[in-house]
Design a protein around this motif. Structure first.
Motif, PDB file in Angstrom:
ATOM      1  N   THR A 195     -57.751 -20.062   4.187  1.00  0.00           N
ATOM      2  CA  THR A 195     -57.567 -21.049   5.255  1.00  0.00           C
ATOM      3  C   THR A 195     -56.455 -20.631   6.217  1.00  0.00           C
ATOM      4  O   THR A 195     -56.510 -20.958   7.404  1.00  0.00           O
ATOM      5  CB  THR A 195     -57.268 -22.444   4.678  1.00  0.00           C
ATOM      6  OG1 THR A 195     -56.203 -22.345   3.727  1.00  0.00           O
ATOM      7  CG2 THR A 195     -58.485 -23.024   4.000  1.00  0.00           C
ATOM      8  N   THR A 196     -55.454 -19.898   5.735  1.00  0.00           N
ATOM      9  CA  THR A 196     -54.447 -19.357   6.638  1.00  0.00           C
ATOM     10  C   THR A 196     -55.089 -18.382   7.611  1.00  0.00           C
ATOM     11  O   THR A 196     -54.781 -18.364   8.812  1.00  0.00           O
ATOM     12  CB  THR A 196     -53.347 -18.634   5.841  1.00  0.00           C
ATOM     13  OG1 THR A 196     -52.739 -19.560   4.936  1.00  0.00           O
ATOM     14  CG2 THR A 196     -52.273 -18.080   6.758  1.00  0.00           C
ATOM     15  N   VAL A 198     -58.171 -18.476   8.608  1.00  0.00           N
ATOM     16  CA  VAL A 198     -58.965 -19.256   9.551  1.00  0.00           C
ATOM     17  C   VAL A 198     -58.077 -19.876  10.626  1.00  0.00           C
ATOM     18  O   VAL A 198     -58.431 -19.899  11.812  1.00  0.00           O
ATOM     19  CB  VAL A 198     -59.772 -20.336   8.812  1.00  0.00           C
ATOM     20  CG1 VAL A 198     -60.334 -21.365   9.777  1.00  0.00           C
ATOM     21  CG2 VAL A 198     -60.900 -19.683   8.034  1.00  0.00           C
ATOM     22  N   ALA A 199     -56.923 -20.390  10.240  1.00  0.00           N
ATOM     23  CA  ALA A 199     -56.019 -20.987  11.228  1.00  0.00           C
ATOM     24  C   ALA A 199     -55.664 -19.969  12.304  1.00  0.00           C
ATOM     25  O   ALA A 199     -55.722 -20.252  13.513  1.00  0.00           O
ATOM     26  CB  ALA A 199     -54.755 -21.501  10.540  1.00  0.00           C
ATOM     27  N   ARG A 200     -55.308 -18.774  11.906  1.00  0.00           N
ATOM     28  CA  ARG A 200     -54.914 -17.748  12.874  1.00  0.00           C
ATOM     29  C   ARG A 200     -56.130 -17.257  13.657  1.00  0.00           C
ATOM     30  O   ARG A 200     -56.013 -16.949  14.861  1.00  0.00           O
ATOM     31  CB  ARG A 200     -54.222 -16.605  12.140  1.00  0.00           C
ATOM     32  CG  ARG A 200     -52.964 -17.061  11.426  1.00  0.00           C
ATOM     33  CD  ARG A 200     -52.290 -15.957  10.657  1.00  0.00           C
ATOM     34  NE  ARG A 200     -51.153 -16.477   9.902  1.00  0.00           N
ATOM     35  CZ  ARG A 200     -50.289 -15.719   9.246  1.00  0.00           C
ATOM     36  NH1 ARG A 200     -50.426 -14.408   9.244  1.00  0.00           N
ATOM     37  NH2 ARG A 200     -49.286 -16.263   8.584  1.00  0.00           N
ATOM     38  N   LEU A 201     -57.244 -17.165  12.987  1.00  0.00           N
ATOM     39  CA  LEU A 201     -58.481 -16.775  13.660  1.00  0.00           C
ATOM     40  C   LEU A 201     -58.813 -17.756  14.785  1.00  0.00           C
ATOM     41  O   LEU A 201     -59.180 -17.357  15.897  1.00  0.00           O
ATOM     42  CB  LEU A 201     -59.599 -16.724  12.613  1.00  0.00           C
ATOM     43  CG  LEU A 201     -61.032 -16.372  12.960  1.00  0.00           C
ATOM     44  CD1 LEU A 201     -61.752 -15.957  11.685  1.00  0.00           C
ATOM     45  CD2 LEU A 201     -61.792 -17.536  13.572  1.00  0.00           C
ATOM     46  N   LEU A 202     -58.679 -19.044  14.506  1.00  0.00           N
ATOM     47  CA  LEU A 202     -59.001 -20.057  15.514  1.00  0.00           C
ATOM     48  C   LEU A 202     -58.009 -20.034  16.673  1.00  0.00           C
ATOM     49  O   LEU A 202     -58.386 -20.258  17.833  1.00  0.00           O
ATOM     50  CB  LEU A 202     -59.041 -21.443  14.862  1.00  0.00           C
ATOM     51  CG  LEU A 202     -60.159 -21.654  13.836  1.00  0.00           C
ATOM     52  CD1 LEU A 202     -60.070 -23.048  13.215  1.00  0.00           C
ATOM     53  CD2 LEU A 202     -61.529 -21.438  14.458  1.00  0.00           C
ATOM     54  N   VAL A 203     -56.746 -19.780  16.381  1.00  0.00           N
ATOM     55  CA  VAL A 203     -55.777 -19.626  17.462  1.00  0.00           C
ATOM     56  C   VAL A 203     -56.153 -18.432  18.329  1.00  0.00           C
ATOM     57  O   VAL A 203     -56.072 -18.490  19.572  1.00  0.00           O
ATOM     58  CB  VAL A 203     -54.353 -19.453  16.895  1.00  0.00           C
ATOM     59  CG1 VAL A 203     -53.372 -19.049  18.005  1.00  0.00           C
ATOM     60  CG2 VAL A 203     -53.876 -20.745  16.238  1.00  0.00           C
ATOM     61  N   LEU A 204     -56.576 -17.352  17.701  1.00  0.00           N
ATOM     62  CA  LEU A 204     -56.981 -16.160  18.452  1.00  0.00           C
ATOM     63  C   LEU A 204     -58.179 -16.463  19.344  1.00  0.00           C
ATOM     64  O   LEU A 204     -58.232 -16.026  20.506  1.00  0.00           O
ATOM     65  CB  LEU A 204     -57.310 -15.040  17.471  1.00  0.00           C
ATOM     66  CG  LEU A 204     -57.587 -13.659  18.071  1.00  0.00           C
ATOM     67  CD1 LEU A 204     -56.364 -13.118  18.789  1.00  0.00           C
ATOM     68  CD2 LEU A 204     -58.036 -12.690  16.975  1.00  0.00           C
ATOM     69  N   LEU A 205     -59.151 -17.224  18.827  1.00  0.00           N
ATOM     70  CA  LEU A 205     -60.310 -17.596  19.648  1.00  0.00           C
ATOM     71  C   LEU A 205     -59.894 -18.499  20.812  1.00  0.00           C
ATOM     72  O   LEU A 205     -60.437 -18.395  21.914  1.00  0.00           O
ATOM     73  CB  LEU A 205     -61.361 -18.288  18.785  1.00  0.00           C
ATOM     74  CG  LEU A 205     -62.054 -17.425  17.723  1.00  0.00           C
ATOM     75  CD1 LEU A 205     -63.035 -18.260  16.915  1.00  0.00           C
ATOM     76  CD2 LEU A 205     -62.764 -16.235  18.364  1.00  0.00           C
ATOM     77  N   ALA A 206     -58.913 -19.379  20.569  1.00  0.00           N
ATOM     78  CA  ALA A 206     -58.413 -20.229  21.655  1.00  0.00           C
ATOM     79  C   ALA A 206     -57.723 -19.383  22.719  1.00  0.00           C
ATOM     80  O   ALA A 206     -57.888 -19.614  23.926  1.00  0.00           O
ATOM     81  CB  ALA A 206     -57.453 -21.273  21.094  1.00  0.00           C
ATOM     82  N   MET A 232     -59.218 -28.299   2.987  1.00  0.00           N
ATOM     83  CA  MET A 232     -59.196 -27.271   4.019  1.00  0.00           C
ATOM     84  C   MET A 232     -58.415 -27.754   5.233  1.00  0.00           C
ATOM     85  O   MET A 232     -57.602 -27.004   5.800  1.00  0.00           O
ATOM     86  CB  MET A 232     -60.618 -26.891   4.418  1.00  0.00           C
ATOM     87  CG  MET A 232     -60.663 -25.899   5.580  1.00  0.00           C
ATOM     88  SD  MET A 232     -62.290 -25.224   5.977  1.00  0.00           S
ATOM     89  CE  MET A 232     -63.226 -26.705   6.283  1.00  0.00           C
ATOM     90  N   ALA A 233     -58.654 -29.000   5.652  1.00  0.00           N
ATOM     91  CA  ALA A 233     -57.951 -29.539   6.816  1.00  0.00           C
ATOM     92  C   ALA A 233     -56.446 -29.615   6.567  1.00  0.00           C
ATOM     93  O   ALA A 233     -55.634 -29.298   7.452  1.00  0.00           O
ATOM     94  CB  ALA A 233     -58.503 -30.913   7.177  1.00  0.00           C
ATOM     95  N   ALA A 239     -50.726 -24.613   8.049  1.00  0.00           N
ATOM     96  CA  ALA A 239     -50.627 -23.273   8.624  1.00  0.00           C
ATOM     97  C   ALA A 239     -50.333 -23.340  10.118  1.00  0.00           C
ATOM     98  O   ALA A 239     -49.516 -22.573  10.648  1.00  0.00           O
ATOM     99  CB  ALA A 239     -51.916 -22.503   8.365  1.00  0.00           C
ATOM    100  N   VAL A 240     -50.983 -24.266  10.809  1.00  0.00           N
ATOM    101  CA  VAL A 240     -50.805 -24.380  12.265  1.00  0.00           C
ATOM    102  C   VAL A 240     -49.389 -24.838  12.607  1.00  0.00           C
ATOM    103  O   VAL A 240     -48.793 -24.373  13.589  1.00  0.00           O
ATOM    104  CB  VAL A 240     -51.863 -25.337  12.852  1.00  0.00           C
ATOM    105  CG1 VAL A 240     -51.541 -25.687  14.293  1.00  0.00           C
ATOM    106  CG2 VAL A 240     -53.247 -24.711  12.757  1.00  0.00           C
TER     107      VAL A 240
END
Length: 631
Positions: A195-196, A198-206, A232-233, A239-240
């Motif tokens: 999940t960490t 995923v958090a960074r992955l989503l920031v990268l996509l943003a 997960m949330a 992480a965020v």
């Protein structure tokens, strides 16, 4: 005696399985008995978690001496039967017949179609072209997300390679690969940072969307159960919150979702219907869909999820390949991973394209040839989460590998902090009475439903089996007798104050699903008890009248299968006195890894030895459909 009669006499079949065979016989009295028996076994195989039935290995499905036909003759009879459609094109829909012969398996037609649609859908998603934009322009935020200090991950095969600062970090690889692949599998055991990542992955996509002048990506977080989605949330929120301290733009972090949902709610339940509101003709309105605990997802649900993912939408599947497969039919994650490879290397084209972010990967980290699977996989190995109170990793590794000698030595030595072995113990209600009573009292004393549900996640009795004195049903009956007999604050009969309940079936009308856990509470108003279940907002549980709930039972003790996707501060895992087919290394591994801070394992050493020698596997043709299957 015919095979079908022998199966019925042995009590091996369910009424439903036998009814299918009898229906075929009524429609065509000349149908060979071996075909009728195989039809019943194909139905029974689905109930046991398989996608189909292999007539070459019937003993894997049923114990005992039975008059099995020879495999070659049996297969020939099946392929010659008008009840069986033999397909020569795996991409084509099977003819209108109740059974299908393919990949050496006899399928119920519906499950063959689930497999075919799932394989086609995954390949469709994975093959979708993505616009990556200027990767070099993302390098600054990528370096903030994956700083050089995190590049030396213990246990990572390539961490020591003399490459770029993050080349050895598989979390970094996973995030980078998400920029180039619409289908990404991120796998790893507990605490490896899925999940960490995923958090960074989503920031990268943003950040990618912002650099391209696009709107922030629409992201959905989902899991098979409500508790797994909330876990997960929770991890994602934590992480965020930490990322701005590393210099990551807080505005990018604010674009990430803060809540998760069940797959059923994500797809949109239709009351009294197995169909969902979102499907191929009405796809999900998201740019990225992240699904945790993918090992728990059965074949029909995964097929419906993939159908609902639009072209160009990213699908990120997270899971632990060593956990138990789904309770229902199919071992979907394992099949996908067999086609995708071990996740240790990156395709040469990806390594070259992602060089601005990852640097130059060492030769050993680059795949010599592309995989047949249209997607990417990263297997995380580095252990991030290690509670000071619970030293579980060595035991989990031994059980995952089926090393009974090592596992028992670790248990008996007593050197693993937080791990307690109660060898030969078979009654947790005596051996663990004081902690259990404190826990039950805390449940009843919680000031409001939200806090009661939070307390519920602190401790749990887990069992390997459902029936018997060491099973969930027997232990729950004893606990109910202990607690309901105490002075109570009124309540609906059978639903006393402080009773934990678990739903046993999907109820689209209620928005409650198999495995959801709630608690019965009485507010003292004289109106009786109310059953409270988690909602999308953890601070706002949903109330139900107990009499209106779908099928449910007490959840003070739960099977490991039911607990999958959940974690508890303290776990007592009780094994039965006698060996059973359900006992295997996946069950023990899944059971012990539900513990956060303390684990109690109770049972006989001989039983643990036998269980760790047993490796779960299911009949499926999904890996073959997806491309190059691996052993």
């Amino acid at each position: 005696m015919s095979l079908l009669a022998a199966l019925v006499r042995a009590g091996a079949l369910r009424a439903l399985d036998h009814a299918l065979a009898q229906s075929l016989r009524r429609l065509d009295p000349d149908t060979p008995d071996a075909v009728l028996a195989a039809a019943a076994l194909a139905s029974y195989a689905v109930a046991q978690g398989h996608a189909g039935f292999d007539p070459a290995q019937p003993e894997r499905l049923l114990d005992g001496a039975l008059p099995w036909p020879g495999a070659a003759a049996w297969s020939a009879q099946l392929q010659a039967s008008p009840w069986v459609a033999a397909t020569h094109d795996p991409e084509a829909e099977a003819m209108q017949a109740p059974l299908v012969w393919e990949h050496g398996l006899l399928y119920l037609r519906r499950y063959r179609e689930y497999e075919r649609r799932l394989a086609q859908g995954l390949q469709r998603i994975g093959a979708a072209p993505l616009e990556t934009g200027d990767l070099a322009g993302l390098a600054p935020v990528f370096a903030q997300l994956f700083p050089a200090a995190e590049g030396a991950g213990q246990g990572d095969l390539f961490a020591a390679a003399p490459a770029g600062p993050v080349a050895g970090d598989r979390q970094a690889r996973a995030a980078a690969l998400a920029l180039r692949h619409a289908l990404l599998l991120v796998t790893g055991g507990p605490g490896t940072g899925k999940t960490t990542t995923v958090a960074r992955l989503l920031v990268l996509l943003a950040a990618q969307a912002h650099a391209a002048g696009r709107a922030p990506p629409r992201v959905a977080l989902a899991a098979p159960t409500g508790r797994a989605a909330e876990r997960m949330a929770e991890s994602l929120r934590g992480a965020v919150q930490a990322l701005p301290q590393q210099g990551v733009d807080a505005a990018l972090c604010a674009q990430l979702p803060t809540t998760g949902t069940t797959l059923h709610r994500l797809l949109g339940v239709i009351p009294e219907s197995p169909r969902f509101r979102h499907h191929a003709d009405n796809p999900l309105p998201y740019d990225t869909v992240v699904v945790d605990e993918a090992s728990m997802i059965d074949l029909p649900l995964m097929a419906k999820l993939v159908d609902a993912v639009a072209d160009g939408t990213r699908l990120v599947l997270l899971g632990d390949p060593d956990q138990l497969p789904s309770v229902e039919a199919g071992d979907v994650l394992a099949a996908i991973l067999r086609a995708a490879g071990d996740g240790s290397r990156v395709a040469a084209a990806d390594a070259q394209a992602l060089q601005p972010l990852l640097g130059t990967l060492p030769p050993a980290a680059v795949a010599a040839s592309p995989a047949g699977f249209a997607g990417a996989r990263v297997q995380l190995q580095r252990g991030y989460r290690q509670s000071a109170a619970l030293q579980l990793a060595p035991l989990a590794a031994a059980m995952r590998d089926g090393d009974a000698a090592r596992a028992l030595a670790l248990l008996r030595e007593g050197t693993l902090s937080g791990v307690h072995f109660h060898e030969g113990e078979d009654d947790p209600l005596q051996a663990w009475r004081a902690p259990l009573q404190r826990y039950w009292a805390a449940l009843a004393a919680a000031p409001d439903p939200a806090q009661a549900l939070a307390v519920a996640g602190r401790l749990r009795l887990l069992t390997a089996v459902r029936e018997g004195p060491q099973g969930a049903r027997g232990l729950n009956a004893r606990i109910e007798a202990l607690l309901s007999g105490a002075p109570a604050r009124g309540g609906t009969p059978g639903h006393f104050h402080g009773r934990l309940v678990i739903v046993g079936e999907n109820s689209y009308r209620h928005g409650l699903f198999n495995g959801d856990v709630g608690i019965c509470l009485d507010d003292g108003s004289g109106r009786g008890t109310t059953a409270w279940f988690p909602g999308d907002d953890p601070a706002a549980p949903r109330p139900f009248h107990p009499a209106a709930l779908p099928a449910h039972e007490s959840a003070f003790a739960m099977t490991v299968h039911k607990a999958q996707g959940s974690e508890f501060d303290e776990v007592w895992l009780q094994l039965p006195r006698r060996d059973a087919r359900v006992l295997g290394r996946e069950l023990l591994y899944t059971g012990i890894t539900r513990a956060r801070h303390a684990l109690h394992l109770a049972g006989d050493a001989a039983l643990i030895d036998a269980a760790l020698a047993r490796h779960a596997s299911r009949w499926s043709g999904l890996a073959q459909r997806l491309g190059r299957a691996r052993g």
